[in-house]
Motif scaffolding. Structure first.
Motif, PDB file in Angstrom:
ATOM      1  N   TYR A   8      -7.837  -3.454   0.613  1.00 29.05           N
ATOM      2  CA  TYR A   8      -6.455  -2.868   0.376  1.00 29.05           C
ATOM      3  C   TYR A   8      -6.675  -1.263   0.274  1.00 29.05           C
ATOM      4  N   GLU A   9      -5.949  -0.418   0.669  1.00 32.06           N
ATOM      5  CA  GLU A   9      -5.990   1.169   0.362  1.00 32.06           C
ATOM      6  C   GLU A   9      -4.644   1.596  -0.158  1.00 32.06           C
ATOM      7  N   THR A  54      -0.039  -0.765  -3.459  1.00 26.19           N
ATOM      8  CA  THR A  54       0.606  -1.901  -2.414  1.00 26.19           C
ATOM      9  C   THR A  54       1.946  -1.942  -3.063  1.00 26.19           C
ATOM     10  N   ARG A 106     -11.211  -2.776  12.136  1.00 21.39           N
ATOM     11  CA  ARG A 106     -10.037  -2.206  12.577  1.00 21.39           C
ATOM     12  C   ARG A 106      -8.898  -2.800  11.784  1.00 21.39           C
ATOM     13  N   THR A 142      -9.024  -4.019   6.514  1.00 26.62           N
ATOM     14  CA  THR A 142      -8.342  -3.074   5.144  1.00 26.62           C
ATOM     15  C   THR A 142      -6.836  -2.751   5.782  1.00 26.62           C
ATOM     16  N   ALA A 143      -6.043  -3.065   4.913  1.00 30.99           N
ATOM     17  CA  ALA A 143      -4.673  -2.560   4.938  1.00 30.99           C
ATOM     18  C   ALA A 143      -3.825  -1.751   3.980  1.00 30.99           C
ATOM     19  N   ARG A 144      -2.947  -1.007   4.231  1.00 27.05           N
ATOM     20  CA  ARG A 144      -2.100  -0.387   3.395  1.00 27.05           C
ATOM     21  C   ARG A 144      -0.833  -0.959   3.550  1.00 27.05           C
ATOM     22  N   THR A 176      -0.083  -1.861   7.351  1.00 30.84           N
ATOM     23  CA  THR A 176      -0.388  -1.098   8.332  1.00 30.84           C
ATOM     24  C   THR A 176      -2.025  -1.093   8.200  1.00 30.84           C
ATOM     25  N   PRO A 177      -2.659  -1.564   9.316  1.00 34.82           N
ATOM     26  CA  PRO A 177      -4.147  -1.708   9.312  1.00 34.82           C
ATOM     27  C   PRO A 177      -4.705  -0.346   9.184  1.00 34.82           C
ATOM     28  N   GLN A 178      -5.890  -0.387   8.497  1.00 33.26           N
ATOM     29  CA  GLN A 178      -6.689   0.585   8.388  1.00 33.26           C
ATOM     30  C   GLN A 178      -8.211   0.770   8.888  1.00 33.26           C
ATOM     31  N   ARG A 179      -8.678   1.513   9.607  1.00 33.68           N
ATOM     32  CA  ARG A 179     -10.088   1.454   9.959  1.00 33.68           C
ATOM     33  C   ARG A 179     -10.882   1.942   8.887  1.00 33.68           C
ATOM     34  N   ALA A 180     -11.863   0.624   8.635  1.00 35.07           N
ATOM     35  CA  ALA A 180     -12.949   0.981   7.670  1.00 35.07           C
ATOM     36  C   ALA A 180     -14.118   0.980   8.061  1.00 35.07           C
TER      37      ALA A 180
END
Length: 404
Positions: A204-205, A208, A271, A274-276, A283-287
């Motif tokens: 997670y970024e 949340t 891709r 990781t999510a916000r 919202t998926p986040q690229r890590a």
């Protein structure tokens, strides 16, 4: 078993997996989801296994469609599985058998909520292990328990269609009991069996909401902590489970019946792992490799090794897949040099899959194709799905050969 098991020889093995989600239950607006059927694996399984062997993979994650194998309680039809197992043996493929990949048989009323679920799934698993003990020695009791609990218990998307934290807990407890009973029953008939428990990696970024990031980062471990007897009544997870009706006696049962995975599998997609999450919207986040490193370090610190990356891939161009193969290989080499006991990397799925959202509309499967694979599926004039390797397969073959 003679000598050390495969995961103790210090090597990193490359493998692939064939997507095997089975949700056979239908209702208005929810059609059957069987990935083997949609990708024509039932018809082209021999070709698929030969492609796996040609890829240089040393192992294959492949699942049994429980709902077809046990069409009535205690009545088994092994006819297709017998042929597949024999072909794998002929090709020299080590199969890590996915015993449970989300769906239950149609006759199991209320799916995972059925009081007999843990006993039923364990009896099925024991029957598999007993019949194929001379061919298969590696088993995953249940794939991605937290994802399973989300879709079946929190989001109401799959049977038994529960929602909220209370539903998540109810499904999780049943899944975890089934995992423990499955490992126990297999061990009784196959003492040399290897257990590869597969967990979805979650990262997670940012902050949340409405659930805190701190809690989500603990909840992702709930199933593995339960089956290994780590959840104490006064822990964060223990207090949370109790708030949803889990008794101290139930937690004690897990401590008394704790099982130990031989290999812990981590599923990581660069891709979308990781999510916000804000106001319940993810919202998926690229890590990329940083996320892979983070999860390996987290699981290594919490559980030790051996560890395997049991799923990783991306939807993109062949060049992007090639880049991820090389980047992940480089990161895993660095992690291994730092002392992390990583024994496997799995490109999963091996070929195109049909997005799970196919279940909720009437579009043709092709409209839901997601090109995750080293092999693309291309519809021919005869409606057959041709298997067409893309250039990333060659990079996989090179890495697999180099690791031997």
């Amino acid at each position: 078993m003679t000598g050390a098991p495969w995961y103790r020889d210090g090597r990193l093995r490359y493998g692939v997996g064939i997507e095997d989600t089975f949700i056979p239950q239908e209702r208005i607006g929810h059609r059957k989801l069987d990935e083997y059927e949609l990708t024509q694996h039932y018809a082209r399984w021999e070709e698929d296994l030969e492609l796996v062997a040609q890829s240089g993979a040393e192992f294959l994650r492949w699942g049994i469609p429980w709902y077809l194998v046990e069409p009535e309680p205690g009545v088994f039809d092994w006819s297709w599985i017998d042929r597949v197992a024999a072909k794998m043996e002929q090709l020299g493929l080590r199969c890590i058998v996915d015993l449970m990949h989300y769906g239950t048989p149609l006759w199991l009323e209320n799916s995972f909520l059925n009081a007999d679920y843990p006993k039923r799934v364990a009896a099925y698993a024991r029957a598999v292990a007993e019949r194929y003990r001379d061919v298969w020695s590696d088993f995953t009791p249940l794939n991605e328990p937290v994802v399973n609990a989300e879709w079946c218990g929190e989001n109401g998307a799959w049977p038994p269609y529960l929602v909220g934290h209370d539903g998540f807990v109810k499904v999780t407890m049943q899944l975890a009991r089934g995992m423990v009973c499955t490992q126990q029953e297999i061990a009784r008939v196959h003492p040399d069996a290897v257990f590869v428990h597969v967990d979805a990696g979650f990262r997670y970024e940012g902050e949340t909401s409405p659930v805190s990031r701190e809690f989500l980062e603990e909840r992702r471990f709930v199933a593995l902590d339960l089956i290994t007897g780590r959840v104490e009544s006064d822990s964060v997870l223990g207090v949370w489970l109790a708030s949803h009706g889990v008794s101290a006696a139930e937690l004690q049962w897990f401590r008394d019946n704790a099982v130990t995975p031989d290999v812990i599998g981590i599923n990581y997609y660069p891709r979308f792992t990781t999510a916000r999450i804000e106001d319940g919207v993810m919202t998926p986040q690229r890590a990329d490799a940083a996320g892979l490193r983070d999860l390996v370090q987290l699981y290594s610190a919490r559980y030790g090794g051996p560890l395997a990356i049991t799923e990783s891939s991306l939807v993109g161009t062949p060049g992007e897949k090639e880049e991820w193969l090389r980047d992940s290989a480089e990161e895993l080499a660095a992690l291994r040099s730092e002392g992390h006991d990583i024994v496997g990397f799995t490109w999963f799925p091996f070929f195109t899959l049909v997005d799970w959202l196919y279940r909720y509309d009437q579009k043709q499967p092709d409209e839901w194709f997601r090109e995750f694979g080293l092999i693309d599926l291309v519809r021919g004039a005869d409606q057959g799905l041709e298997r067409v390797p893309n250039s990333s397969l060659q990079v996989f073959q090179e890495l697999a050969a180099r690791s031997r």
